[in-house]
Design a protein around this motif. Structure first.
Motif, PDB file in Angstrom:
ATOM      1  N   GLY A   1       0.817  -1.208   0.000  1.00 52.65           N
ATOM      2  CA  GLY A   1       0.000   0.000   0.000  1.00 52.65           C
ATOM      3  C   GLY A   1       0.849   1.255   0.000  1.00 52.65           C
ATOM      4  O   GLY A   1       0.582   2.209  -0.741  1.00 52.65           O
ATOM      5  N   ILE A   2       1.890   1.263   0.830  1.00 51.35           N
ATOM      6  CA  ILE A   2       2.807   2.405   0.868  1.00 51.35           C
ATOM      7  C   ILE A   2       3.474   2.616  -0.492  1.00 51.35           C
ATOM      8  O   ILE A   2       3.667   3.755  -0.933  1.00 51.35           O
ATOM      9  CB  ILE A   2       3.880   2.180   1.955  1.00 51.35           C
ATOM     10  N   TYR A   3       3.772   1.513  -1.188  1.00 50.52           N
ATOM     11  CA  TYR A   3       4.481   1.591  -2.456  1.00 50.52           C
ATOM     12  C   TYR A   3       3.537   1.710  -3.653  1.00 50.52           C
ATOM     13  O   TYR A   3       3.973   1.649  -4.802  1.00 50.52           O
ATOM     14  CB  TYR A   3       5.383   0.368  -2.626  1.00 50.52           C
ATOM     15  N   GLY A   4       2.228   1.873  -3.394  1.00 51.99           N
ATOM     16  CA  GLY A   4       1.292   2.112  -4.479  1.00 51.99           C
ATOM     17  C   GLY A   4       1.045   0.927  -5.382  1.00 51.99           C
ATOM     18  O   GLY A   4       0.733   1.103  -6.576  1.00 51.99           O
ATOM     19  N   VAL A   5       1.124  -0.276  -4.854  1.00 51.70           N
ATOM     20  CA  VAL A   5       0.916  -1.504  -5.630  1.00 51.70           C
ATOM     21  C   VAL A   5      -0.525  -1.977  -5.424  1.00 51.70           C
ATOM     22  O   VAL A   5      -0.972  -2.141  -4.289  1.00 51.70           O
ATOM     23  CB  VAL A   5       1.901  -2.607  -5.196  1.00 51.70           C
ATOM     24  N   ARG A   6      -1.250  -2.215  -6.516  1.00 48.76           N
ATOM     25  CA  ARG A   6      -2.615  -2.734  -6.416  1.00 48.76           C
ATOM     26  C   ARG A   6      -2.572  -4.150  -5.834  1.00 48.76           C
ATOM     27  O   ARG A   6      -1.985  -5.045  -6.443  1.00 48.76           O
ATOM     28  CB  ARG A   6      -3.289  -2.752  -7.782  1.00 48.76           C
ATOM     29  N   THR A   7      -3.178  -4.303  -4.678  1.00 49.47           N
ATOM     30  CA  THR A   7      -3.013  -5.538  -3.908  1.00 49.47           C
ATOM     31  C   THR A   7      -4.364  -6.063  -3.451  1.00 49.47           C
ATOM     32  O   THR A   7      -5.224  -5.299  -2.989  1.00 49.47           O
ATOM     33  CB  THR A   7      -2.139  -5.269  -2.665  1.00 49.47           C
ATOM     34  N   LEU A   8      -4.535  -7.387  -3.576  1.00 52.98           N
ATOM     35  CA  LEU A   8      -5.697  -8.073  -3.024  1.00 52.98           C
ATOM     36  C   LEU A   8      -5.205  -9.091  -2.009  1.00 52.98           C
ATOM     37  O   LEU A   8      -4.401  -9.967  -2.346  1.00 52.98           O
ATOM     38  CB  LEU A   8      -6.489  -8.785  -4.123  1.00 52.98           C
ATOM     39  N   LEU A   9      -5.658  -8.965  -0.767  1.00 56.73           N
ATOM     40  CA  LEU A   9      -5.322  -9.922   0.289  1.00 56.73           C
ATOM     41  C   LEU A   9      -6.557 -10.773   0.557  1.00 56.73           C
ATOM     42  O   LEU A   9      -7.613 -10.255   0.922  1.00 56.73           O
ATOM     43  CB  LEU A   9      -4.896  -9.175   1.555  1.00 56.73           C
TER      44      LEU A   9
ATOM     45  N   ASN B   1       8.669 -13.413  13.708  1.00 59.18           N
ATOM     46  CA  ASN B   1       9.629 -12.410  13.255  1.00 59.18           C
ATOM     47  C   ASN B   1      10.228 -12.758  11.900  1.00 59.18           C
ATOM     48  O   ASN B   1      10.485 -11.865  11.085  1.00 59.18           O
ATOM     49  CB  ASN B   1      10.732 -12.255  14.303  1.00 59.18           C
ATOM     50  N   SER B   2      10.432 -14.040  11.639  1.00 61.19           N
ATOM     51  CA  SER B   2      10.963 -14.439  10.331  1.00 61.19           C
ATOM     52  C   SER B   2       9.964 -14.138   9.227  1.00 61.19           C
ATOM     53  O   SER B   2      10.347 -13.749   8.117  1.00 61.19           O
ATOM     54  CB  SER B   2      11.327 -15.929  10.351  1.00 61.19           C
ATOM     55  N   GLY B   3       8.669 -14.296   9.509  1.00 60.22           N
ATOM     56  CA  GLY B   3       7.661 -13.945   8.520  1.00 60.22           C
ATOM     57  C   GLY B   3       7.641 -12.461   8.223  1.00 60.22           C
ATOM     58  O   GLY B   3       7.466 -12.039   7.065  1.00 60.22           O
ATOM     59  N   ILE B   4       7.822 -11.631   9.253  1.00 56.84           N
ATOM     60  CA  ILE B   4       7.877 -10.179   9.035  1.00 56.84           C
ATOM     61  C   ILE B   4       9.104  -9.832   8.189  1.00 56.84           C
ATOM     62  O   ILE B   4       9.042  -8.983   7.290  1.00 56.84           O
ATOM     63  CB  ILE B   4       7.904  -9.420  10.372  1.00 56.84           C
ATOM     64  N   ARG B   5      10.228 -10.499   8.448  1.00 55.02           N
ATOM     65  CA  ARG B   5      11.426 -10.261   7.621  1.00 55.02           C
ATOM     66  C   ARG B   5      11.148 -10.610   6.164  1.00 55.02           C
ATOM     67  O   ARG B   5      11.590  -9.899   5.248  1.00 55.02           O
ATOM     68  CB  ARG B   5      12.601 -11.091   8.140  1.00 55.02           C
ATOM     69  N   ASP B   6      10.431 -11.717   5.926  1.00 54.16           N
ATOM     70  CA  ASP B   6      10.077 -12.091   4.555  1.00 54.16           C
ATOM     71  C   ASP B   6       9.301 -10.965   3.882  1.00 54.16           C
ATOM     72  O   ASP B   6       9.601 -10.572   2.747  1.00 54.16           O
ATOM     73  CB  ASP B   6       9.206 -13.352   4.545  1.00 54.16           C
ATOM     74  N   ALA B   7       8.267 -10.466   4.580  1.00 61.00           N
ATOM     75  CA  ALA B   7       7.406  -9.438   3.994  1.00 61.00           C
ATOM     76  C   ALA B   7       8.196  -8.180   3.655  1.00 61.00           C
ATOM     77  O   ALA B   7       8.018  -7.588   2.573  1.00 61.00           O
ATOM     78  CB  ALA B   7       6.272  -9.107   4.963  1.00 61.00           C
ATOM     79  N   VAL B   8       9.067  -7.754   4.555  1.00 60.76           N
ATOM     80  CA  VAL B   8       9.819  -6.513   4.342  1.00 60.76           C
ATOM     81  C   VAL B   8      10.841  -6.681   3.229  1.00 60.76           C
ATOM     82  O   VAL B   8      11.098  -5.753   2.453  1.00 60.76           O
ATOM     83  CB  VAL B   8      10.489  -6.069   5.663  1.00 60.76           C
ATOM     84  N   ASN B   9      11.419  -7.868   3.118  1.00 57.94           N
ATOM     85  CA  ASN B   9      12.369  -8.139   2.038  1.00 57.94           C
ATOM     86  C   ASN B   9      11.665  -8.157   0.685  1.00 57.94           C
ATOM     87  O   ASN B   9      12.171  -7.621  -0.306  1.00 57.94           O
ATOM     88  CB  ASN B   9      13.069  -9.475   2.291  1.00 57.94           C
ATOM     89  N   LEU B  10      10.488  -8.746   0.641  1.00 57.33           N
ATOM     90  CA  LEU B  10       9.791  -8.950  -0.624  1.00 57.33           C
ATOM     91  C   LEU B  10       9.026  -7.722  -1.086  1.00 57.33           C
ATOM     92  O   LEU B  10       8.912  -7.471  -2.296  1.00 57.33           O
ATOM     93  CB  LEU B  10       8.832 -10.136  -0.469  1.00 57.33           C
ATOM     94  N   GLY B  11       8.500  -6.923  -0.154  1.00 55.94           N
ATOM     95  CA  GLY B  11       7.611  -5.834  -0.519  1.00 55.94           C
ATOM     96  C   GLY B  11       8.207  -4.846  -1.495  1.00 55.94           C
ATOM     97  O   GLY B  11       7.618  -4.529  -2.538  1.00 55.94           O
ATOM     98  N   TRP B  12       9.386  -4.322  -1.180  1.00 49.45           N
ATOM     99  CA  TRP B  12       9.963  -3.297  -2.045  1.00 49.45           C
ATOM    100  C   TRP B  12      10.403  -3.879  -3.387  1.00 49.45           C
ATOM    101  O   TRP B  12      10.383  -3.176  -4.417  1.00 49.45           O
ATOM    102  CB  TRP B  12      11.127  -2.587  -1.357  1.00 49.45           C
ATOM    103  N   LYS B  13      10.772  -5.152  -3.400  1.00 50.01           N
ATOM    104  CA  LYS B  13      11.188  -5.779  -4.654  1.00 50.01           C
ATOM    105  C   LYS B  13       9.999  -5.955  -5.589  1.00 50.01           C
ATOM    106  O   LYS B  13      10.099  -5.695  -6.796  1.00 50.01           O
ATOM    107  CB  LYS B  13      11.863  -7.117  -4.359  1.00 50.01           C
ATOM    108  N   LEU B  14       8.863  -6.397  -5.046  1.00 50.45           N
ATOM    109  CA  LEU B  14       7.654  -6.481  -5.858  1.00 50.45           C
ATOM    110  C   LEU B  14       7.286  -5.101  -6.400  1.00 50.45           C
ATOM    111  O   LEU B  14       6.880  -4.971  -7.562  1.00 50.45           O
ATOM    112  CB  LEU B  14       6.504  -7.052  -5.033  1.00 50.45           C
ATOM    113  N   ALA B  15       7.427  -4.072  -5.571  1.00 48.55           N
ATOM    114  CA  ALA B  15       7.088  -2.719  -6.010  1.00 48.55           C
ATOM    115  C   ALA B  15       7.981  -2.288  -7.171  1.00 48.55           C
ATOM    116  O   ALA B  15       7.499  -1.709  -8.159  1.00 48.55           O
ATOM    117  CB  ALA B  15       7.213  -1.741  -4.849  1.00 48.55           C
ATOM    118  N   CYS B  16       9.269  -2.552  -7.074  1.00 43.68           N
ATOM    119  CA  CYS B  16      10.188  -2.172  -8.155  1.00 43.68           C
ATOM    120  C   CYS B  16       9.848  -2.891  -9.458  1.00 43.68           C
ATOM    121  O   CYS B  16       9.902  -2.298 -10.546  1.00 43.68           O
ATOM    122  CB  CYS B  16      11.627  -2.490  -7.753  1.00 43.68           C
ATOM    123  N   VAL B  17       9.486  -4.162  -9.361  1.00 41.25           N
ATOM    124  CA  VAL B  17       9.178  -4.939 -10.566  1.00 41.25           C
ATOM    125  C   VAL B  17       7.819  -4.538 -11.130  1.00 41.25           C
ATOM    126  O   VAL B  17       7.670  -4.331 -12.341  1.00 41.25           O
ATOM    127  CB  VAL B  17       9.237  -6.454 -10.257  1.00 41.25           C
TER     128      VAL B  17
END
Length: 564
Positions: free
Chosen positions: A31-39, A305-321
């Motif tokens: 959401g912060i990165y402006g990616v259209r997302t459905l959860l 905590n490992s799941g949160i690390r996954d999300a933070v690692n993946l979020g910005w990369k998905l946004a860039c792509v």
């Protein structure tokens, strides 16, 4: 409730399956990165019983990044001490880390359903994020340009949605992982444990006790809002039916609680410990995260905590792509960066479990002797107390540029950058990430970073939407005019100077997840910029990175704010 279940779902960039903490954190980031997302979440409501109980400083920093840290902290007990005691109650070891290098306490107890609820409410700040409950994913099909996802709606009818990418954050029994055919490698412990959560904490002490009692190993944890968690190892022949018998449960509680029969039980449940890591975290346009990617015993509270690390690692990369700033190869780094560290956390959890769980008095006695020896050596005692044994994330490959070391010591690149409190010309005290924002940042010690760049490097960093920070001693904070496009930061605690003192590099390029992508001497900043751009697989002539939407703060009464 504002989140509805539409009859037809519009195409999106990313579908996330599973509204647990990993999926909810990722949805807020996108959401912060402006990616259209459905959860999408199969349940008609979020899980409302206590699960995870340990949150670390990295997760709090992540919640700070998505603008929800104050809401999350309402449901935490900071600086919780973990004490290991033997069957006689003798203290064997104590974990009481005092570090706050990332801006927050290292150990925090918390109530997961309440934190999940805050993350869920936070998604409503973003017009590009939609959450639908009561929708179960049945299947997905990858196409040349995206992925088609088949759902079953709350009325039992089929619902379909198309997306560019799919992230399965759908738990240990992940449908996503199974559909991909990914092996879930590891093992399951033969012994079972009973978890009992109580209201109106009958003990009331704020800390955690790991009972290394060979007669029956146990855990006792004080949680926020008057909740107490007990966990008891079940012996051979003891199953869910045994645990459901109040006589048996009261007998276990009687060793710890004055009046077991008066205990106000929230739930009791038998579970087993799993130590597993998926063979890969990415296959084509589909990724797995959180428990869908790794399961670990509870002993160090690192599953959440490992799941949160996954999300933070993946979020910005998905946004860039998605925004066509980077090529799809950037997503390969999600697996290469996250999977080794997740495996290391599984291994740590296994080792701590072996300390707690011996039922042989001979092995327990040997363990106690080892701890007595360690306790007699100040350096060893401090090593344990400060949790220096915890493997911190370190990315040896991926979206990072490692350079030859100039001095002996830990590498700079691939590690989290520190977050001290600093001063700006507008604020006397603020955490560093509040100045840098949630995207790329160039930080230079005692130099205007823009003055270090040639035209090409400046264009590249402008495309990335990077912020530029000049760090000075606080005594120089107000000297001269602040250069246009640069924020001057005063090192009011001396921690940033100390960080740069220990390393030859004076410029760092920090990724949105606050990991150092590259570091260099001042004159090499343009060269480093080109190398980092290559590691990010920037598309030549591609789009500019989106400007992150600064999160709208939720009011204290919990009423959702409108999207900004």
């Amino acid at each position: 409730m504002p989140h509805s279940s539409p009859a037809a779902l519009d195409p999106v960039d990313v579908v996330i399956v599973g509204a647990g903490p990993t999926g909810l954190t990722l949805a807020n980031l996108l959401g912060i990165y402006g990616v259209r997302t459905l959860l999408v979440e199969a349940g008609e409501k979020l899980i409302d019983y206590p699960r995870g109980v340990g949150m670390d400083d990295e997760s709090l920093r992540s919640f700070q990044q998505i603008g929800l840290v104050d809401q999350v902290r309402n449901h935490t007990t900071p600086n919780q001490i973990m004490r290991f005691v033997n069957g006689k109650g003798t203290l064997l070891a104590e974990l009481d880390p005092q570090t706050d290098e990332f801006g927050w306490p290292r150990r925090n107890a918390f109530i997961q359903p309440l934190v999940d609820a805050e993350l869920y409410k936070g998604t409503d700040r973003f017009g590009c994020v939609k959450v639908v409950l009561g929708h179960r994913m049945e299947a997905f099909t990858e196409t040349r340009d995206g992925i088609d996802v088949d759902l079953i709606g709350p009325e039992g009818g089929p619902v379909s949605v198309s997306a560019r990418y799919l992230v399965g954050a759908d738990g240990g029994r992940s449908i996503t992982r199974k559909a991909l055919g990914l092996a879930f490698e590891g093992r399951t412990e033969p012994s079972s444990w009973l978890v009992v959560d109580l209201r109106n904490d009958p003990i009331g002490s704020p800390n955690a006790y790991m009972g290394c009692d060979p007669a029956r190993p146990y855990v006792s944890i004080g949680l926020p809002h008057g909740i107490r968690r007990f966990e008891f190892m079940l012996m051979p022949g003891e199953d869910q039916a045994f645990a459901d018998d109040d006589v048996n449960m009261h007998a276990m509680l009687a060793e710890h609680v004055p009046d077991p029969a008066a205990a106000d039980i929230i739930r009791r449940r038998v579970y087993t410990h799993h130590s597993r890591v998926a063979h890969s975290f990415r296959k084509g346009r589909v990724m797995v995260a959180g428990d869908a990617a790794h399961l670990m015993p509870v002993w160090q509270g690192q599953g959440f905590n490992s799941g949160i690390r996954d999300a933070v690692n993946l979020g910005w990369k998905l946004a860039c792509v998605v925004h066509e700033v980077s090529g799809e190869r950037l997503l390969d780094s999600y697996d290469s960066e996250r999977r080794p560290h997740a495996a290391a956390m599984v291994d740590l959890s296994d080792k701590v479990g072996k300390v707690i769980s011996p039922t042989s008095r001979l092995l327990a006695g040997a363990r106690d002797a080892v701890f007595r020896g360690l306790g007699a050596v100040p350096a060893a005692k401090n090593y344990v107390a400060q949790m220096k044994f915890k493997p911190m994330p370190f990315y040896e490959s991926g979206a990072v540029v490692h350079r030859a070391k100039d001095v002996t010591g830990a590498p700079v690149v691939g590690r989290l950058f520190i977050q001290p409190r600093v001063a700006t010309r507008e604020q006397a005290e603020v955490l560093l990430d509040e100045v840098t924002g949630p995207w790329f940042t160039v930080i230079a010690w005692n130099n205007n970073p823009l003055a270090l760049l040639d035209n090409e490097a400046h264009r590249t960093l402008s495309r990335l939407g990077a912020r530029f920070i000049e760090v000075r001693p606080v005594a120089q904070l107000h000297y001269g005019t602040e250069p246009e496009g640069v924020t001057i930061v005063g090192d009011s605690t001396g921690r940033l100077k100390a960080w740069f003192d220990q390393r030859p590099e004076s410029v760092v390029l920090v990724r949105p997840d606050r990991f150092v992508a590259g570091a260099c001497l001042a004159q090499n900043t343009s060269t480093l910029t080109r190398q980092v751009a290559e590691s990010l697989h920037l598309i030549p002539g591609g789009h500019d990175a989106p400007r992150p939407v600064l999160p709208v703060a939720l009011p204290a009464d919990g009423v959702r704010a409108s999207a900004g």
